[in-house]
Structure formats: C-alpha cells, structure tokens
Design a protein around this motif. Structure first.
Motif, short mmCIF file in Angstrom:
data_model
loop_
_atom_site.label_atom_id
_atom_site.label_comp_id
_atom_site.label_asym_id
_atom_site.label_seq_id
_atom_site.Cartn_x
_atom_site.Cartn_y
_atom_site.Cartn_z
N ASP A 232 0.82 -1.22 0.00
CA ASP A 232 0.00 0.00 0.00
C ASP A 232 0.85 1.27 0.00
OD1 ASP A 232 -2.16 -1.63 0.07
OD2 ASP A 232 -2.81 -1.15 2.10
N TYR A 233 2.00 1.23 0.72
CA TYR A 233 2.78 2.46 0.82
C TYR A 233 3.43 2.85 -0.52
CZ TYR A 233 6.39 -1.02 1.88
OH TYR A 233 7.22 -2.12 1.85
N ARG A 235 1.78 2.45 -3.34
CA ARG A 235 0.65 3.13 -3.99
C ARG A 235 0.53 4.56 -3.44
NH1 ARG A 235 -4.96 0.68 -2.44
NH2 ARG A 235 -4.25 1.63 -0.51
N THR A 236 0.74 4.71 -2.12
CA THR A 236 0.69 6.05 -1.54
C THR A 236 1.75 6.94 -2.16
OG1 THR A 236 -0.03 5.09 0.55
CG2 THR A 236 0.77 7.35 0.64
N ARG A 238 3.06 6.73 -5.08
CA ARG A 238 2.65 7.11 -6.44
C ARG A 238 1.53 8.14 -6.38
NH1 ARG A 238 0.84 1.93 -8.96
NH2 ARG A 238 0.57 3.18 -10.84
N ALA A 239 0.64 8.00 -5.37
CA ALA A 239 -0.47 8.95 -5.25
C ALA A 239 0.02 10.34 -4.86
CB ALA A 239 -1.46 8.44 -4.20
N LYS A 240 1.26 10.42 -4.37
CA LYS A 240 1.82 11.72 -4.01
C LYS A 240 2.34 12.46 -5.25
CE LYS A 240 4.35 11.08 0.16
NZ LYS A 240 5.26 10.41 0.95
N GLY A 241 2.37 11.76 -6.38
CA GLY A 241 2.86 12.38 -7.61
C GLY A 241 4.37 12.28 -7.73
N LEU A 242 4.99 11.34 -7.00
CA LEU A 242 6.45 11.18 -7.08
C LEU A 242 6.83 10.51 -8.40
CD1 LEU A 242 7.19 9.82 -3.48
CD2 LEU A 242 7.05 12.18 -4.23
N SER A 243 8.06 10.76 -8.84
CA SER A 243 8.51 10.16 -10.11
C SER A 243 8.69 8.66 -9.92
CB SER A 243 9.83 10.78 -10.53
OG SER A 243 10.83 10.41 -9.62
N PRO A 244 8.56 7.86 -11.00
CA PRO A 244 8.75 6.41 -10.86
C PRO A 244 10.11 6.07 -10.27
CG PRO A 244 7.85 6.94 -13.02
CD PRO A 244 8.17 8.24 -12.36
N HIS A 251 11.22 4.48 -2.16
CA HIS A 251 10.16 3.89 -1.31
C HIS A 251 10.13 2.37 -1.38
CE1 HIS A 251 8.04 7.45 0.22
NE2 HIS A 251 8.66 8.03 -0.79
#
Lengths: 335, 285
Positions: A232-233, A235-236, A238-244, A251
């Motif tokens: 889940d973290y 996904r979090t 990615r949900a923050k808009g961080l680069s891949p 993370h």
C-alpha cells in the motif's frame, strides 16, 4: 539500539566457543599424523616422535589439549605452523589482505550488478528481460565454480589472451607491499602499468567468485521488490505524484533492501568458502589456498587458527549486517 | 465548470481467463465544495474508478472514457509527467489501511515533507514549519516530537491523520477518501469523519467519499452514487436517496441496514437480489 547491539554481541560468545570446538576436533578427525607427513618417506624414529609429541602437547588427553588450546587463544596465541615455523597469526595477517581484496571486489561486483538486475527484473516482471536475467541467474547459481573458473581461463586467458592466468601482478613489477592490498600498493608505487596489471589479474578471479553471490542477490532483490511493489505504501508514494524513479528507487527499494542485506551478509561466508576454490584455481596467494595446503599437510595449528579466524570474520560481518539491518529497518531498531 | 467530470468510464483488467470488466460506463461529476459519496458493496468498482482517476491502476488495466476531465483538463491525454503534477497536488487520495499506507522505513515528517518538496518550492525550514502546521491541523498532539516518529510508533487513527495531513499538504482542490474509516475503531471513525468534513468546509475543496457504510453516507455526503458490480445504479442527493430510493438495488441496500432487522436475523442485500438484478441499468433522481 545499544541493547540490540549488546544482545547481538552476547550471542557471539557461545558461537565462538562452538567454533573453537569444531576447529579443534575437525583436523584431528582426519586420518594421518602431522609428524609422519613431515618426516616423509624417510620416516621418524619412534623415540624422537614421542619426544616431539610431548613437546607439542599431543601426548595429553584430548580434553586437556582443548583446554590448553582455549587458554592459548585467550592469550592471543594461535600456535606456530609446523611447516613454516612462523606464528599462525603472522602468516594469516600476511595473506589476509589478498583474500579481502578479492572478496571485496567480488561482493562489490555482485552487489553493483545484482541489485539493479533484480530491480529491473521485478519492474519488468514477466518480460523478456526478466526471464533472461532470472534464467542467467539460475545458470550462474548452478554452475560449479571450479569448472566456471577453468572455462573463463581457457576463453579469456588462453584463446583471447586478455587476462593473465594466475597470480596478483605481473612478475616484472617489484615494489614494497606495505598494505598487502595489491591495488593500493601498485598505485602507491608509482610504477607505470603496475596498477593496470593488478586490475587485469583481479578481473577473472573476481568474476568467478562473484558469480554465485551475484545470482543469489539478483534473485533475492527481484522477489523482495515484487513483494514490496504491491504494498500500500508504494501506492501512496505514487499517489503523491512522485517520479517512478523515486517510488522504485527510494520507497520500494528501501523496504526491499531489508532481506537483501541479510542475503549479502550470508554471502560473505559463501565468498570465503568460494575463495578456497577460486584461490586454488588462480594461484591467488590468500588464506583459502593457505588453508587447503595446510589441511593436506595436517598442519594442525594453521588449520585450527585459520578456521577460527575465518569464522570470527564471518561472525563480525554478520554482526555488522545485523546492525545495518537495524539501521535500515526502524521496526527492528525500536524493539 | 465542474471540478471533476467523468463520462462513460470503463475499466477492464487482463486476466488469465480473459478481459474482466470491473467498471462499465459510470459517470461522476463533482463540484468544488461538494461531498460526493460513492457507495456499494465490495467489488462494485468504487475504488477502481478513483484509482483510474489517480492513474494508480496496474498496467493490466485498460481505461477508456468519453471524458475524464479535472478543471476542464482531460486527464487521459496528459503525459505521465504532467499528470504527476496534478496528482498529489490538486487531487489527492487517502486509503483504507492507514498503517500499511505509510512507508515503515521513513519518518512521518519525511513522508509529509516529501509531498511539499515534490510540488512546492518551499525551503527545508519552511517545509518543516508547514509539516508541523499540517500535523496540528489534523489534530496530532505534540507535532514537533511526532515529526521523527515512524508509522509503527503511532496508532491507526493517528496514521490516518498523518495520511490526511499528507493529502492536504498542497491544499488540493479534490480529496478522494477511499473507505478512510473502515480499518479504524468506531470512536476514531467519528473523529476522522469530522476532521475530513471540517477540512473540506474550511478549504472548500471537493471531497469524494468511497464507502460501503450508509451511516457514513448519511453523515457526510451532499450527493450519492450507488454502484453494483461495476455499474452505476442510481445517483441522487443524499436526502432523496434515503427518503425515496428509486432503484431496487438502493432499496435493497437500505433495507439491509442493521436497524431494519426483524426477528433474530440481520437482512442482507442478497435477500433482495431478485428485485434488482432484473431492474434497468440506472435510475437518476
């Protein structure tokens, strides 16, 4: 953290005692008498043999010999080689840098290639790259080191003549070996071409020694990454808009590294065991080759001492790995 | 212009047994300052729809929509980089499992600060001050001390507050809350819902509340979308929905509330299945 560290160090004491027992009994279980082997075909006078056995303490009961051995270890005395007549510790310290140099290069190679390969395979799961990387890793893991080393020597030293067959540096170079690390000493010597020669001599043994750890690290990194990428973290993140790159490289990787660090620590033991074969194949003057020679000569004190020192090194490395594990994983650090 | 406008959203997953349609032509519209609840059973596609908006679905998902616009910008045609500038800043999302949703290896301060570092030009000290301000806003006691705490050192409720702080860090225009109270104790659930509504009222942001709890819907929503098996059954304002549900599935859902129990057995939605499985696709109030 201090409690964690004290607990881990406390565990080392019984382990160390166990190792002394194994090292002491192992060589005595082998058939063959060191004095007979030293005497060779000429043989030895029974009276002289009895006198020598008495001098060395071998006439005493086994338990008494073990206690004397323990007492000597506590005073820092690992005994003297029957063959070279030099203290075991002195010989070990002379040869150890060669093994460390080789092992460090091998583990660096394994980590620097294995972790990115594992990450890449996990991110591209099921792709051609994933299957290629994992297939290669499986082959690497299954390959007998001895055969692999000879194969590389035939190809790169024999046919292509890119690398030397054995040794640590070309015989044309003479310079003081202050540190025992050929790469450092050759650089410090200032002799033209010495460093390049040392590097060329190091390539094949490092590749051979790194093969199994590289395969293990790549596979472990892949499976750890696959597990973590579904968390889940991630996904979090990615949900923050961080680069891949940040999501995967920070993370996910930080969490995936926890089991990988343990694997790397365990590979140190594999490296030292592998060094015995690799050093023999490449005539690398390290502790692996020294140990093999000593076993065949029944040099009791050298075998006991070398096993003990190698075990101590593995234990210290594992302690460092435990501490690193605690640093990387806050859940361990705070318990 | 609505804040979020989605028309005919379809999501299909590639599976070993062939394509599986998880969402079948749903529509959503959310205005600024509005609270939209998406309600339905597990598997109704509530979370899938919002994960599609966020771009968080796995590669095995195929997303198509006639329109998927945020403030008039078509999200589907944005490059991944441009979309990342919207996600986490203008649209943010909180999830069901707060402890699992926070990275166990990083401190709370780092994880909140990271959003600010990604989307704002605040300096290190300004970011630290803003993180403390956010932790205060979500009701975390001793925020200065909590900055260096790891998720495992906090309770589930506190972790959800941290998630909310992270989500509102860049003052988003739309917050999606995916079952934010499901994993929490009943007493904490109320506090988290009150906090979300307070923050929503203060900032005027749009709020999408994904839930299967009709109590949460009644307490929080302005408008409700009812979903079943990836299809939209009914869309209505909250009062109309509770007072005069149009679609048989909505009626079944409301009939299955514990307070409607008679005898010694709780009713379930399944008891009314025959009523809604033959009903028309959608009813709108």
């Amino acid at each position: 953290m201090l409690r964690f560290l004290v607990g881990r160090i406390g565990l080392l004491i019984p382990t160390f005692i166990g190792v002394t027992l194994v090292a002491f009994s192992f060589i005595r279980l082998l058939p063959g008498d060191p004095l007979d082997l030293l005497a060779g075909e000429r043989g030895i006078d029974p009276e002289r043999k009895a006198e020598l056995l008495r001098q060395m303490g071998f006439d005493k009961p086994m338990w008494q010999q073990y206690l004397m051995y323990l007492g000597d270890i506590l005073q820092g005395d690992l005994g003297t080689s029957f063959v070279s007549k030099k203290p075991v510790l002195t010989e070990f310290l002379t040869l150890f840098p060669a093994t460390v140099e080789l092992a460090l290069c091998a583990i660096l190679l394994a980590v620097l290639l294995g972790i990115p390969a594992g990450i890449f395979a996990a991110v591209k799961r099921g792709s051609f790259f994933d299957q290629s990387i994992m297939g290669t890793a499986l082959v690497g893991y299954s390959m007998p080191i001895f055969w692999w080393g000879l194969l590389l020597i035939i190809l790169f030293s024999g046919i292509l003549q890119w690398t030397p067959v054995s040794g640590r540096i070309s015989l044309i170079y003479f310079f003081p070996q202050d540190t025992g690390f050929m790469l450092i000493d050759s650089l410090r010597s200032g002799e033209k071409g010495a460093f390049a020669s040392a590097v060329r001599h190091l390539i094949l043994p490092s590749v051979v020694l790194a093969t199994i750890p590289l395969a293990v690290i790549a596979r472990q990194t892949r499976s750890a990454m696959l597990e973590v990428l579904g968390e889940d973290y991630v996904r979090t993140a990615r949900a923050k808009g961080l680069s891949p790159l940040r999501v995967i490289g920070l993370h996910a990787l930080r969490n995936a590294l926890i089991p990988v660090i343990t694997t790397i620590g365990l590979q140190v033991g594999v490296l030292l065991a592998g060094a015995i074969l690799t050093e023999t194949i490449f005539s690398w003057p390290g502790i692996g080759k020294w140990l093999v020679d000593s076993i065949s000569r029944r040099d009791y004190f050298v075998v006991q001492g070398a096993l003990l020192l190698i075990a101590a090194i593995v234990m210290i490395v594992n302690l460092i790995v435990d501490v690193l594990y605690g640093l990387v994983n806050p859940r361990i650090r705070h318990t | 212009m609505p804040l979020l406008e989605i028309r005919n959203l379809v999501v299909e997953f590639d599976t070993a047994a062939g394509p599986f349609r998880a969402l079948d032509g749903v529509d959503y519209t959310v205005d600024a300052g509005e609270v939209l609840a998406i309600v339905g059973e597990s598997g109704s596609g509530k979370s899938v729809a919002m994960l599609a908006v966020m771009g968080l679905l796995p590669d095995t998902a195929t997303i198509t929509a006639d329109r998927m616009a945020f403030e008039g910008r078509d999200l589907a045609t944005l490059s991944p980089k441009d979309r990342r500038q919207v996600i986490g800043k203008d649209i943010s999302m909180i999830f069901q499992e707060p402890i699992a949703s926070l990275n166990p290896c990083f401190t709370v301060g780092f994880q909140i600060g990271e959003v600010l570092k990604t989307h704002t030009r605040l300096s290190g000290s300004e970011r630290a001050a803003r993180v403390i301000e956010l932790l205060k806003a979500v009701g975390i006691p001793e925020p200065e001390r909590r900055l260096s705490s790891f998720p495992h050192q906090m309770s589930g409720g506190q972790c959800q507050r941290v998630m909310i702080a992270m989500a509102i860090a860049c003052s988003p225009k739309l917050l999606i809350a995916d079952e934010p109270t499901t994993a929490l104790d009943v007493t904490i659930q109320k506090q988290i819902l009150d906090l979300l509504l307070k923050l929503q009222a203060e900032s005027g942001m749009g709020l999408i509340m994904i839930t299967h709890d009709m109590g949460v819907v009644a307490e929080t929503a302005d408008r409700v979308v009812v979903q079943y098996q990836g299809r939209q059954m009914e869309e209505a304002d909250v009062l109309s929905l509770f007072e005069s549900p149009k679609h048989p599935y909505t009626k079944a859902l409301l009939s299955a509330l514990p307070e409607n129990a008679t005898g010694d057995r709780l009713p379930t939605v399944g008891d009314f299945r025959a009523l809604f499985e033959t009903a028309p696709k959608e009813a709108t109030a």
